[in-house]
Design a protein around this motif. Structure first.
Motif, mmCIF file in Angstrom:
data_model
loop_
_atom_site.group_PDB
_atom_site.id
_atom_site.type_symbol
_atom_site.label_atom_id
_atom_site.label_comp_id
_atom_site.label_asym_id
_atom_site.label_seq_id
_atom_site.Cartn_x
_atom_site.Cartn_y
_atom_site.Cartn_z
ATOM 1 N N PRO A 1 -7.987 -9.239 -7.613
ATOM 2 C CA PRO A 1 -8.553 -10.278 -6.750
ATOM 3 C C PRO A 1 -8.253 -10.016 -5.282
ATOM 4 O O PRO A 1 -7.381 -9.212 -4.939
ATOM 5 C CB PRO A 1 -7.846 -11.543 -7.235
ATOM 6 C CG PRO A 1 -6.531 -11.057 -7.760
ATOM 7 C CD PRO A 1 -6.813 -9.713 -8.367
ATOM 8 N N GLU A 2 -8.967 -10.686 -4.436
ATOM 9 C CA GLU A 2 -8.714 -10.571 -3.002
ATOM 10 C C GLU A 2 -7.285 -11.004 -2.698
ATOM 11 O O GLU A 2 -6.797 -12.013 -3.216
ATOM 12 C CB GLU A 2 -9.705 -11.430 -2.220
ATOM 13 C CG GLU A 2 -9.641 -11.216 -0.717
ATOM 14 C CD GLU A 2 -10.799 -11.860 0.016
ATOM 15 O OE1 GLU A 2 -10.951 -11.597 1.224
ATOM 16 O OE2 GLU A 2 -11.571 -12.612 -0.621
ATOM 17 N N GLY A 3 -6.599 -10.212 -1.877
ATOM 18 C CA GLY A 3 -5.226 -10.526 -1.534
ATOM 19 C C GLY A 3 -4.198 -9.930 -2.473
ATOM 20 O O GLY A 3 -2.995 -10.083 -2.246
ATOM 21 N N ASP A 4 -4.638 -9.247 -3.509
ATOM 22 C CA ASP A 4 -3.721 -8.605 -4.446
ATOM 23 C C ASP A 4 -2.875 -7.579 -3.692
ATOM 24 O O ASP A 4 -3.401 -6.671 -3.054
ATOM 25 C CB ASP A 4 -4.530 -7.931 -5.554
ATOM 26 C CG ASP A 4 -3.665 -7.385 -6.678
ATOM 27 O OD1 ASP A 4 -2.817 -6.519 -6.389
ATOM 28 O OD2 ASP A 4 -3.860 -7.800 -7.829
ATOM 29 N N GLU A 5 -1.558 -7.716 -3.752
ATOM 30 C CA GLU A 5 -0.676 -6.854 -2.969
ATOM 31 C C GLU A 5 -0.741 -5.396 -3.416
ATOM 32 O O GLU A 5 -0.623 -4.484 -2.603
ATOM 33 C CB GLU A 5 0.764 -7.362 -3.064
ATOM 34 C CG GLU A 5 0.978 -8.687 -2.355
ATOM 35 C CD GLU A 5 2.436 -9.109 -2.357
ATOM 36 O OE1 GLU A 5 3.289 -8.321 -2.825
ATOM 37 O OE2 GLU A 5 2.712 -10.230 -1.887
ATOM 38 N N LYS A 6 -0.931 -5.156 -4.703
ATOM 39 C CA LYS A 6 -0.958 -3.792 -5.222
ATOM 40 C C LYS A 6 -2.327 -3.151 -5.048
ATOM 41 O O LYS A 6 -2.433 -1.975 -4.684
ATOM 42 C CB LYS A 6 -0.569 -3.791 -6.699
ATOM 43 C CG LYS A 6 -0.591 -2.410 -7.340
ATOM 44 C CD LYS A 6 -0.222 -2.485 -8.814
ATOM 45 C CE LYS A 6 -0.300 -1.102 -9.458
ATOM 46 N NZ LYS A 6 0.013 -1.150 -10.924
#
Length: 373
Positions: free
Chosen positions: A135-140
């Motif tokens: 998803p948008e904003g996923d750190e990985k």
């Protein structure tokens, strides 16, 4: 040879309609396909194979089976079942878009346009790329692009043609440009994936998810590049995409073993136990035919690429196919995820699809469902 191979494939696929029922084949284990409920990135390939068989035979059984898969893709879209990734083109180009191309079914066209809109939501303007996974904003996963996405861009190019909205075309072209700049190396090999800072778009570096090492060349990724850039050229007529497809095709063909079917990674040590990836060679065989169709007849490399298709397809049919065998799959010795330990060295549904598409292209000039005809 091609006709015999196609007829054998058609017979197997007809039998598989009853075997598979409402489920979708993925990869095989112990000679039988593992099935799922339309929740993986691979499910469109079964739908595409059914549409190819219907066009080749005119047999209504294939059209009805293919149409049932489209209804399943409609349910998947409505429920948003595992659609938070970039492989929307693999899913809907070969199912609902195929239905529109073959049957001119308006509901199929509308579903495909909805799918294109869903893919557009993965565009990250800050970085200027389509986010592959998560998803948008996923750190990985927030800064990742993947070379596979080149085969999803035809969905956006097609939507632009259908609607007249330039946004689809512009985003697809920007993704192709970014892929060309960062995924294709100077020696014409390729990274599987590349990372950017998701906030600034600053390039971080190339890596792999399924290849041998970060600096190696995963053969299926190289294959996606050969076909994907040829399709980008079809839609845009931008000559740099055609040249990139040629460069990547040369690299692929020049590094094949004696039987002209690829190992899973061009840099993996070759021993008696090294996995092949027949699916990579099947993708390139179909992609090369797309590429050749855009080349001038006096282009000196055209003969080289034509010979590459013939050698690879002859080997696939004679040494890797399941002709005359009572099996579910069409093509042996595909590889899924060798690095991750998920490589059954058997049938892969995408390998079967591209093998059939390449055969039909050779036999009667047929096409897949990546563009309008």
């Amino acid at each position: 040879m091609w006709n015999k191979a196609i007829e054998d494939a058609v017979d197997k696929i007809r039998t598989n309609i009853n075997r598979f029922g409402t489920r979708f084949p993925h990869v095989s284990e112990d000679g039988a396909y593992l099935m799922n409920d339309n929740d993986d990135w691979t499910n469109g390939f079964w739908s595409g194979m059914l549409w190819l068989c219907y066009e080749y035979t005119g047999d209504e059984e294939f059209r009805l089976a293919a149409s049932r898969t489209v209804e399943d893709f409609r349910r998947r879209f409505e429920k948003k079942t595992v659609l938070d990734h970039h492989d929307i083109g693999f899913l809907y180009s070969l199912s609902s878009k195929a239905q529109w191309i073959v049957d001119k079914d308006e509901s199929g066209r509308q579903l495909t346009l909805q799918a294109a809109d869903h893919l557009l939501k993965r565009w990250r303007p800050e970085g200027g790329y389509i986010q592959a996974w998560g998803p948008e904003g996923d750190e990985k996963e927030g800064g990742r692009i993947i070379i596979d996405c080149l085969m999803n861009l035809p969905l956006l190019f097609w939507a632009g043609q259908q609607t007249g909205d330039p946004e689809y075309y512009q985003i697809a072209a920007m993704q192709a440009d970014k892929s060309r700049r960062y995924l294709v190396r100077g020696d014409d090999s390729s990274y599987h994936t590349f990372f950017f800072d998701p906030k600034t778009g600053e390039p971080i570096g190339g890596a792999t998810h399924q290849g041998y090492t970060n600096g190696s060349t995963w053969t299926r990724g190289q294959a996606w590049g050969v076909y994907g850039f040829a399709l980008a050229y079809r839609y845009t007529q931008n000559p740099v995409y055609l040249e990139t497809s040629k460069r990547m095709a040369r690299y692929f063909l020049e590094r094949l073993p004696e039987d002209y079917v690829a190992y899973w990674d061009f840099n993996a040590p070759v021993t008696d136990g090294t996995s092949r990836d027949s699916s990579a060679s099947a993708i390139v065989a179909a992609g090369l035919q797309e590429l050749i169709g855009h080349m001038d007849k006096d282009d000196q490399e055209r003969t080289y690429f034509e010979q590459g298709v013939m050698k690879s397809m002859t080997s696939l049919v004679q040494n890797y196919s399941t002709i005359s065998e009572n099996t579910e799959g069409l093509l042996k010795h595909g590889s899924y995820h060798v690095r991750g330990g998920l490589s059954p060295d058997d049938y892969m549904i995408w390998g079967d699809y591209f093998y059939l598409e390449a055969l039909i292209r050779l036999e009667n000039g047929g096409r897949g469902y990546w563009y309008e005809r």
